[in-house]
Design a protein around this motif. Structure first.
Motif, mmCIF file in Angstrom:
data_model
loop_
_atom_site.group_PDB
_atom_site.id
_atom_site.type_symbol
_atom_site.label_atom_id
_atom_site.label_comp_id
_atom_site.label_asym_id
_atom_site.label_seq_id
_atom_site.Cartn_x
_atom_site.Cartn_y
_atom_site.Cartn_z
ATOM 1 N N GLY A 183 0.830 -1.193 0.000
ATOM 2 C CA GLY A 183 0.000 0.000 0.000
ATOM 3 C C GLY A 183 0.864 1.243 0.000
ATOM 4 N N PRO A 184 0.252 2.413 -0.079
ATOM 5 C CA PRO A 184 1.018 3.664 -0.057
ATOM 6 C C PRO A 184 1.834 3.767 1.228
ATOM 7 C CG PRO A 184 -1.278 4.056 -0.654
ATOM 8 C CD PRO A 184 -1.195 2.643 -0.186
ATOM 9 N N PRO A 185 3.091 4.178 1.135
ATOM 10 C CA PRO A 185 3.915 4.329 2.342
ATOM 11 C C PRO A 185 3.284 5.250 3.377
ATOM 12 C CG PRO A 185 5.276 4.457 0.370
ATOM 13 C CD PRO A 185 3.849 4.455 -0.099
ATOM 14 N N THR A 186 2.456 6.185 2.922
ATOM 15 C CA THR A 186 1.799 7.100 3.857
ATOM 16 C C THR A 186 0.756 6.394 4.715
ATOM 17 O OG1 THR A 186 0.231 7.675 2.093
ATOM 18 C CG2 THR A 186 2.132 9.125 2.401
ATOM 19 N N LYS A 187 0.363 5.180 4.290
ATOM 20 C CA LYS A 187 -0.641 4.437 5.046
ATOM 21 C C LYS A 187 -0.040 3.295 5.857
ATOM 22 C CE LYS A 187 -4.649 5.345 2.077
ATOM 23 N NZ LYS A 187 -5.471 5.985 3.127
ATOM 24 N N ILE A 188 0.878 2.543 5.250
ATOM 25 C CA ILE A 188 1.396 1.369 5.959
ATOM 26 C C ILE A 188 2.906 1.410 6.159
ATOM 27 C CG2 ILE A 188 -0.484 -0.075 5.091
ATOM 28 C CD1 ILE A 188 1.575 -1.378 3.215
ATOM 29 N N GLY A 189 3.545 2.507 5.777
ATOM 30 C CA GLY A 189 4.983 2.618 5.971
ATOM 31 C C GLY A 189 5.348 2.774 7.437
ATOM 32 N N ARG A 190 6.538 2.327 7.792
ATOM 33 C CA ARG A 190 6.999 2.414 9.177
ATOM 34 C C ARG A 190 7.030 3.864 9.658
ATOM 35 N NH1 ARG A 190 10.301 -1.142 12.196
ATOM 36 N NH2 ARG A 190 10.653 -2.385 10.315
ATOM 37 N N GLU A 191 7.436 4.770 8.766
ATOM 38 C CA GLU A 191 7.540 6.176 9.155
ATOM 39 C C GLU A 191 6.175 6.823 9.361
ATOM 40 O OE1 GLU A 191 9.089 4.791 6.622
ATOM 41 O OE2 GLU A 191 11.114 4.685 7.467
ATOM 42 N N ALA A 192 5.155 6.274 8.706
ATOM 43 C CA ALA A 192 3.819 6.868 8.811
ATOM 44 C C ALA A 192 3.266 6.759 10.224
ATOM 45 C CB ALA A 192 2.866 6.192 7.830
ATOM 46 N N LYS A 193 3.519 5.628 10.874
ATOM 47 C CA LYS A 193 3.058 5.391 12.246
ATOM 48 C C LYS A 193 1.561 5.638 12.390
ATOM 49 C CE LYS A 193 7.553 6.527 14.267
ATOM 50 N NZ LYS A 193 8.304 7.390 15.210
ATOM 51 N N GLY A 194 0.829 5.311 11.336
ATOM 52 C CA GLY A 194 -0.612 5.510 11.354
ATOM 53 C C GLY A 194 -1.342 4.313 11.922
ATOM 54 N N THR A 195 -2.670 4.382 11.873
ATOM 55 C CA THR A 195 -3.507 3.324 12.436
ATOM 56 C C THR A 195 -3.242 1.982 11.774
ATOM 57 O OG1 THR A 195 -5.236 4.947 12.908
ATOM 58 C CG2 THR A 195 -5.882 2.636 12.913
ATOM 59 N N LEU A 196 -3.129 1.991 10.443
ATOM 60 C CA LEU A 196 -2.925 0.734 9.728
ATOM 61 C C LEU A 196 -1.598 0.090 10.097
ATOM 62 C CD1 LEU A 196 -4.181 0.999 6.032
ATOM 63 C CD2 LEU A 196 -4.994 -0.489 7.852
ATOM 64 N N TYR A 197 -0.549 0.886 10.147
ATOM 65 C CA TYR A 197 0.755 0.308 10.464
ATOM 66 C C TYR A 197 0.778 -0.237 11.890
ATOM 67 C CZ TYR A 197 5.703 -0.467 11.072
ATOM 68 O OH TYR A 197 6.909 -1.066 11.325
ATOM 69 N N ARG A 198 0.188 0.492 12.821
ATOM 70 C CA ARG A 198 0.154 0.012 14.208
ATOM 71 C C ARG A 198 -0.631 -1.294 14.308
ATOM 72 N NH1 ARG A 198 -0.855 5.510 15.363
ATOM 73 N NH2 ARG A 198 -3.039 5.044 15.848
ATOM 74 N N ILE A 227 6.081 -3.629 1.882
ATOM 75 C CA ILE A 227 6.916 -3.324 0.718
ATOM 76 C C ILE A 227 7.507 -1.926 0.893
ATOM 77 C CG2 ILE A 227 6.949 -3.054 -1.784
ATOM 78 C CD1 ILE A 227 4.635 -4.996 -1.960
ATOM 79 N N THR A 228 8.792 -1.790 0.663
ATOM 80 C CA THR A 228 9.467 -0.511 0.861
ATOM 81 C C THR A 228 8.983 0.522 -0.162
ATOM 82 O OG1 THR A 228 11.286 -1.070 -0.629
ATOM 83 C CG2 THR A 228 11.537 -1.694 1.692
ATOM 84 N N PRO A 229 9.097 1.818 0.158
ATOM 85 C CA PRO A 229 8.697 2.864 -0.797
ATOM 86 C C PRO A 229 9.427 2.750 -2.135
ATOM 87 C CG PRO A 229 8.971 3.811 1.386
ATOM 88 C CD PRO A 229 9.461 2.390 1.474
ATOM 89 N N SER A 230 10.715 2.427 -2.101
ATOM 90 C CA SER A 230 11.470 2.322 -3.355
ATOM 91 C C SER A 230 10.963 1.159 -4.201
ATOM 92 C CB SER A 230 12.962 2.149 -3.066
ATOM 93 O OG SER A 230 13.199 0.974 -2.302
ATOM 94 N N LYS A 231 10.583 0.075 -3.546
ATOM 95 C CA LYS A 231 10.046 -1.077 -4.275
ATOM 96 C C LYS A 231 8.663 -0.748 -4.844
ATOM 97 C CE LYS A 231 10.150 -5.772 -4.936
ATOM 98 N NZ LYS A 231 11.253 -6.665 -5.293
ATOM 99 N N MET A 232 7.855 -0.008 -4.084
ATOM 100 C CA MET A 232 6.547 0.413 -4.583
ATOM 101 C C MET A 232 6.714 1.236 -5.858
ATOM 102 S SD MET A 232 3.953 -0.741 -2.808
ATOM 103 C CE MET A 232 2.673 0.403 -3.320
ATOM 104 N N HIS A 233 7.719 2.096 -5.871
ATOM 105 C CA HIS A 233 7.983 2.904 -7.062
ATOM 106 C C HIS A 233 8.380 2.014 -8.239
ATOM 107 C CE1 HIS A 233 9.144 6.337 -9.486
ATOM 108 N NE2 HIS A 233 10.333 5.793 -9.680
ATOM 109 N N LYS A 234 9.112 0.943 -7.962
ATOM 110 C CA LYS A 234 9.512 0.022 -9.027
ATOM 111 C C LYS A 234 8.296 -0.672 -9.641
ATOM 112 C CE LYS A 234 13.219 -2.520 -8.754
ATOM 113 N NZ LYS A 234 14.246 -3.484 -8.282
ATOM 114 N N PHE A 235 7.292 -0.969 -8.815
ATOM 115 C CA PHE A 235 6.067 -1.574 -9.346
ATOM 116 C C PHE A 235 5.382 -0.610 -10.319
ATOM 117 C CE2 PHE A 235 6.303 -4.471 -5.652
ATOM 118 C CZ PHE A 235 5.971 -5.667 -6.266
#
Length: 320
Positions: A171-186, A203-211
């Motif tokens: 998913g978008p790093p802003t939603k499930i990324g470690r740095e986001a620390k949002g509800t979904l990631y927690r 999936i890392t942000p750089s890998k998401m960009h590769k997709f």
């Protein structure tokens, strides 16, 4: 008295201009009529929204991406602990969520495969005869996290006796990324800590960009500019190619399926939602969608058909 030559000339000019306007008006009217007729006749046309894809062009015209070189732990981050994404299988069964698997009786064959891959919240309980019971890897979209977590016994507590079980959240790093620390990631983090039998990754942000870049290379279309959403099937197929030497896909229809005449039998989009949306309607609406982001299911299947020749992928139920 007779009209002067000047007046006669002006009248002739006026009549000529009127005739010219009538010709132009007639041409415009004819063009609009043809456009209306074309639109009404093409309402059921299954041609993709896009122009022809590179995937359908001669092999030498495509800049081939070697997806086997994508494999590696750097594209996936463990949600909890120091685990690495090291799954590798000689033979994989990729079980789609399509209702075409119903009545296939493929469950035993699927369970006898070395590794079994599933998507989102597709269950096995009650469908074992057709889809099997084992799950080695489950690929879950950010939009399906809550549905998966609500049924932990079904989706998170099953262990694969033939291989280490894993789940990959995308998913978008802003939603499930470690740095986001949002509800979904927690939530994902809490699940990973609770069910230690599973190896959980994002999936890392750089890998998401590769997709995204891969989609553009294979179709000639920028994902964001074309307002396209990659499907879980897209991510799952690429991950399967990375980790599997041979892939057998269950339930996926060919790109041309929904364009058959007469129209194919109406089938639910998901095998576990018999009253859900119809498969071909879902595919066509998304493929043709112009307003707002849409999945491009048919486009993705065109790409999968091309990849099948490169990566030992076969399709069954239906076979194509």
């Amino acid at each position: 008295m007779g009209q002067t030559p000047q007046i006669q000339v002006c009248q002739a000019c006026s009549q000529g201009q009127q005739s010219q306007k009538m010709v132009i008006f007639g041409a415009i009217f004819l063009l609009m009529t043809l456009l209306i007729l074309y639109s009404s006749n093409s309402g059921n046309d299954i041609s993709p929204l896009y122009s022809p894809f590179r995937a359908s062009m001669p092999h030498h015209a495509i800049k081939v991406t070697d997806l086997k070189k994508w494999a590696g732990k750097e594209g996936y981050v463990a949600v909890y602990g120091n685990k690495n994404m090291t799954l590798h299988c000689h033979h994989c069964a990729l079980v789609t969520s399509s209702s075409h698997v119903l009545g296939s009786g493929a469950g035993p064959d699927i369970d006898h495969t070395q590794c079994v891959i599933r998507m989102n919240d597709a269950p096995t309980t009650g469908f074992e005869r057709d889809v099997g019971n084992r799950t080695t890897l489950r690929v879950v979209a950010h939009s399906s996290v809550f549905r998966v977590v609500r049924r932990p016994t079904e989706f998170l507590n099953h262990t694969d006796h033939k291989a280490n079980s894993a789940v990959i959240f995308w998913g978008p790093p802003t939603k499930i990324g470690r740095e986001a620390k949002g509800t979904l990631y927690r939530l994902i983090q809490r699940v990973s800590m609770t069910y230690s039998n599973l190896s959980s990754f994002t999936i890392t942000p750089s890998k998401m960009h590769k997709f995204d870049t891969l989609f553009q290379k294979e179709t000639g279309r920028d994902r964001a500019k074309s307002q396209s959403w990659l499907s879980t099937g897209w991510f799952t197929m690429v991950i399967a190619i990375e980790m599997c030497d041979n892939i057998k896909v269950y339930g996926m229809v060919p790109p041309s399926h929904c364009g058959k005449k007469p129209q194919p039998k109406k089938m639910p989009y998901h095998y576990y939602k018999p009253r859900g949306p119809e498969e071909c309607v879902t595919y066509l609406q998304n493929e043709k969608g112009r307003k707002g982001p849409h999945h491009r299911f048919i486009t993705e299947k065109q790409v999968f058909a091309h990849w099948a020749k490169q990566y030992n992928i076969s399709f069954t139920h239906p076979t194509w």
